[in-house]
Design an enzyme around this catalytic site. Structure first.
Site, mmCIF file in Angstrom:
data_model
loop_
_atom_site.group_PDB
_atom_site.id
_atom_site.type_symbol
_atom_site.label_atom_id
_atom_site.label_comp_id
_atom_site.label_asym_id
_atom_site.label_seq_id
_atom_site.Cartn_x
_atom_site.Cartn_y
_atom_site.Cartn_z
ATOM 1 N N ARG A 123 0.815 -1.229 0.000
ATOM 2 C CA ARG A 123 0.000 0.000 0.000
ATOM 3 C C ARG A 123 0.847 1.278 0.000
ATOM 4 O O ARG A 123 0.405 2.339 0.424
ATOM 5 C CB ARG A 123 -0.979 0.026 1.167
ATOM 6 C CG ARG A 123 -1.971 -1.111 1.122
ATOM 7 C CD ARG A 123 -3.192 -0.833 1.963
ATOM 8 N NE ARG A 123 -4.116 -1.931 1.867
ATOM 9 C CZ ARG A 123 -4.102 -2.990 2.657
ATOM 10 N NH1 ARG A 123 -3.208 -3.079 3.637
ATOM 11 N NH2 ARG A 123 -4.981 -3.953 2.504
ATOM 12 N N LYS A 145 3.789 11.535 -11.105
ATOM 13 C CA LYS A 145 2.951 10.720 -12.003
ATOM 14 C C LYS A 145 3.663 9.399 -12.250
ATOM 15 O O LYS A 145 4.808 9.381 -12.715
ATOM 16 C CB LYS A 145 2.721 11.430 -13.334
ATOM 17 C CG LYS A 145 1.624 12.465 -13.296
ATOM 18 C CD LYS A 145 1.302 12.925 -14.707
ATOM 19 C CE LYS A 145 0.248 14.020 -14.677
ATOM 20 N NZ LYS A 145 0.012 14.585 -16.026
ATOM 21 N N GLU A 187 11.397 18.891 -24.207
ATOM 22 C CA GLU A 187 10.669 19.198 -22.965
ATOM 23 C C GLU A 187 11.268 20.437 -22.277
ATOM 24 O O GLU A 187 10.543 21.186 -21.621
ATOM 25 C CB GLU A 187 10.713 18.001 -22.003
ATOM 26 C CG GLU A 187 10.048 16.728 -22.526
ATOM 27 C CD GLU A 187 8.525 16.697 -22.373
ATOM 28 O OE1 GLU A 187 7.944 17.671 -21.851
ATOM 29 O OE2 GLU A 187 7.916 15.691 -22.800
ATOM 30 N N LYS A 228 8.676 23.056 -13.180
ATOM 31 C CA LYS A 228 7.762 21.926 -12.962
ATOM 32 C C LYS A 228 7.359 21.865 -11.495
ATOM 33 O O LYS A 228 6.178 21.648 -11.174
ATOM 34 C CB LYS A 228 8.401 20.611 -13.405
ATOM 35 C CG LYS A 228 7.471 19.438 -13.115
ATOM 36 C CD LYS A 228 7.452 18.385 -14.141
ATOM 37 C CE LYS A 228 6.302 17.401 -13.867
ATOM 38 N NZ LYS A 228 6.336 16.215 -14.655
ATOM 39 N N GLU A 238 -3.435 17.747 -11.209
ATOM 40 C CA GLU A 238 -3.871 18.222 -12.532
ATOM 41 C C GLU A 238 -5.366 18.549 -12.594
ATOM 42 O O GLU A 238 -6.088 18.066 -13.447
ATOM 43 C CB GLU A 238 -3.482 17.215 -13.626
ATOM 44 C CG GLU A 238 -3.444 17.866 -15.001
ATOM 45 C CD GLU A 238 -2.818 16.988 -16.079
ATOM 46 O OE1 GLU A 238 -1.786 16.361 -15.827
ATOM 47 O OE2 GLU A 238 -3.393 16.950 -17.166
ATOM 48 N N ARG A 242 -1.620 22.363 -13.975
ATOM 49 C CA ARG A 242 -0.661 21.322 -14.386
ATOM 50 C C ARG A 242 -0.861 20.925 -15.854
ATOM 51 O O ARG A 242 0.070 20.455 -16.502
ATOM 52 C CB ARG A 242 -0.767 20.103 -13.464
ATOM 53 C CG ARG A 242 0.324 19.082 -13.732
ATOM 54 C CD ARG A 242 0.505 18.084 -12.613
ATOM 55 N NE ARG A 242 1.532 17.124 -12.974
ATOM 56 C CZ ARG A 242 2.113 16.271 -12.141
ATOM 57 N NH1 ARG A 242 1.752 16.265 -10.866
ATOM 58 N NH2 ARG A 242 3.032 15.433 -12.551
ATOM 59 N N ASN A 246 1.243 20.007 -20.637
ATOM 60 C CA ASN A 246 0.894 19.233 -21.836
ATOM 61 C C ASN A 246 0.970 20.074 -23.105
ATOM 62 O O ASN A 246 0.454 19.660 -24.146
ATOM 63 C CB ASN A 246 -0.507 18.634 -21.686
ATOM 64 C CG ASN A 246 -0.561 17.661 -20.526
ATOM 65 O OD1 ASN A 246 0.373 16.903 -20.311
ATOM 66 N ND2 ASN A 246 -1.637 17.705 -19.758
ATOM 67 N N HIS A 249 1.303 18.408 -26.453
ATOM 68 C CA HIS A 249 1.070 16.973 -26.277
ATOM 69 C C HIS A 249 -0.161 16.442 -27.005
ATOM 70 O O HIS A 249 -0.215 15.254 -27.311
ATOM 71 C CB HIS A 249 0.974 16.623 -24.783
ATOM 72 C CG HIS A 249 2.324 16.556 -24.114
ATOM 73 N ND1 HIS A 249 3.160 17.649 -24.033
ATOM 74 C CD2 HIS A 249 2.988 15.536 -23.505
ATOM 75 C CE1 HIS A 249 4.273 17.302 -23.396
ATOM 76 N NE2 HIS A 249 4.200 16.031 -23.076
ATOM 77 N N HIS A 253 0.574 13.223 -29.070
ATOM 78 C CA HIS A 253 -0.017 11.903 -28.837
ATOM 79 C C HIS A 253 -0.631 11.343 -30.116
ATOM 80 O O HIS A 253 -0.529 10.148 -30.389
ATOM 81 C CB HIS A 253 -1.039 11.969 -27.698
ATOM 82 C CG HIS A 253 -0.389 12.182 -26.361
ATOM 83 N ND1 HIS A 253 -1.040 12.745 -25.288
ATOM 84 C CD2 HIS A 253 0.872 11.925 -25.937
ATOM 85 C CE1 HIS A 253 -0.205 12.815 -24.267
ATOM 86 N NE2 HIS A 253 0.961 12.322 -24.629
ATOM 87 N N HIS A 267 9.070 10.486 -28.203
ATOM 88 C CA HIS A 267 8.092 11.333 -27.513
ATOM 89 C C HIS A 267 8.516 12.813 -27.508
ATOM 90 O O HIS A 267 7.737 13.696 -27.863
ATOM 91 C CB HIS A 267 7.883 10.828 -26.079
ATOM 92 C CG HIS A 267 6.973 11.709 -25.283
ATOM 93 N ND1 HIS A 267 5.605 11.764 -25.500
ATOM 94 C CD2 HIS A 267 7.224 12.609 -24.297
ATOM 95 C CE1 HIS A 267 5.061 12.637 -24.675
ATOM 96 N NE2 HIS A 267 6.017 13.170 -23.930
HETATM 97 N N1 GLY Z 1 4.542 15.162 -17.729
HETATM 98 C C1 GLY Z 1 3.436 15.966 -17.405
HETATM 99 C C2 GLY Z 1 3.155 16.027 -15.943
HETATM 100 O O1 GLY Z 1 3.943 15.549 -15.145
HETATM 101 O O2 GLY Z 1 2.142 16.528 -15.545
#
Ligand code: GLY
Length: 371
Positions: A123, A145, A187, A228, A238, A242, A246, A249, A253, A267
């Site tokens: 957990r 993430k 990035e 970031k 998000e 946040r 993107n 993106h 994608h 990517h």
């Molecule tokens: N890579 C996008 C984020 O971490 O929100």
């Protein structure tokens, strides 16, 4: 060169991102204060293991830390259920307990998969990220993430699970193939474009020699991580801001799907092309001056990067098919196309309802430039 320390302030889940050269060789000393007992499990991939694992193990053992290591196959295909199961069961076999630390040592695939394993193991156990690609250092290792891909799509199963520490050793970036370095740079540029015009100005001058000037490289990684961290602090899960991360993106994608997630398009390359398209879309919507997309493209070109659909080898689907692929993006809300657009370099915002026919025309024009 002195270390840079970027705090990520998230209350009980706060941690530091340490950026500088030689951090792998000091990893034992950096991580030891986090340990309840002197043992750690390291999960890496075969490519990173061949280049850097002995140094990491030596650094941990030098502090009296007992190390168990698991090396998974390198590549995106690892980021799925079979290797995830293998990783979790291996960690259980190693008797990793809730007070122990798991170390994710590799690029984005390893960071995401191991972070997710740490999120669900007993957990939730703590983990440390030691990212070894530029993309992972400036983006995926920071912000919590984690996840894996399934047959239904990328990153559809996962959890928010913040690391306890991130060690971004910029020395390892020297061993990256130029193409991977530039994909990560996509990035880096994104941060300037979305929220820091002065950083973009600086990148225009410093970018071409970044890989060989370690002081500039450290600055670029630190500034990206700072940006970031700030966004994640204000919007960890998000709900709003946040989403700015993107930028580029939605296009990326669709292009990644269209090219089968193959090495036709990495990517970060898709992000760079997507950023250029997002600025062109913003300009067509009358949101920013013509100069902005031209400047974005000129800088990417000067770096020797992919800039437009014309730079992607092989066939691409028609504009309407690309548009349909965008409609399947995770960022689609109630069927509406959501884009990150910009009022200028450094001023991005979330646009909820971009007219699909305008995006279709933009893609048609971009595809025509391939002929
Ligand atoms: N890579 C996008 C984020 O971490 O929100």
């Amino acid at each position: 060169m002195a270390l840079d320390v970027v705090p990520v302030a998230l209350g009980a889940r706060s941690y530091e991102v340490r950026v500088g050269p030689g951090l792998i060789d000091r990893a034992g000393a950096e991580i030891a204060p986090l340990l309840a007992r002197r043992r750690a499990a390291v999960v890496t991939d075969d490519a990173v293991a061949a280049l850097h694992l002995p140094r990491l193990v030596a650094a941990l053992e030098a502090e009296g830390i007992t190390v168990a290591t698991l090396s998974l196959p390198a590549g995106e295909a690892t980021k799925g259920w079979p290797q995830f199961t293998r990783c979790v069961e291996w960690l259980l076999d190693q008797k990793i307990e809730r007070r122990d630390i798991v170390i994710a040592f590799g690029g984005g695939v390893i960071g995401d998969l191991v972070g997710f394993a740490a999120a669900v193991l007993r957990r939730g156990v703590r983990f440390v990220q030691i990212p070894t690609t530029l993309l992972a250092q400036v983006d995926s290792s920071v912000g919590g993430k984690t996840g894996i891909n399934t047959t239904q799509g990328k990153n559809l199963v996962g959890a928010f699970h913040q690391p306890s520490l991130v060690l971004a050793d910029i020395s390892v970036l020297n061993s990256l193939p130029r193409r991977d370095f530039l994909a990560g740079y996509g990035e880096v540029v994104k941060y300037g474009l979305l929220g820091d015009a002065a950083f973009f100005d600086w990148l225009e001058a410093a970018g071409p020699t970044l890989a060989i000037r370690s002081d500039d490289l450290q600055h670029a990684v630190r500034r990206s991580v700072e940006m970031k961290a700030g966004i994640v602090e204000r919007d960890e899960t998000e709900e709003g801001e946040r989403a700015l991360l993107n930028l580029g993106h939605t296009f990326c994608h669709a292009l990644e799907k269209a090219t089968g997630y193959s090495d036709r398009l990495l990517h970060g390359e898709g992000v760079a092309i997507g950023c250029a398209l997002a600025f062109e879309l913003s300009q067509r919507l009358g949101l920013c001056a013509q100069e902005a997309p031209s400047r974005v493209r000129a800088h990417l070109r000067s770096m020797g990067m992919k800039v437009d659909l014309a730079d992607i080898p092989g066939d691409l689907p028609a504009a309407q098919d690309l548009l349909r692929l965008m409609g399947q993006d995770k960022k689609v809300v109630d069927g509406r196309l959501r884009f990150i657009l910009a009022r200028g370099i450094g001023s991005a915002f979330v646009a909820e309802d971009v007219p699909p026919d305008l995006v279709g025309r933009l893609l048609e024009d971009a595809l025509a430039r391939r002929r």
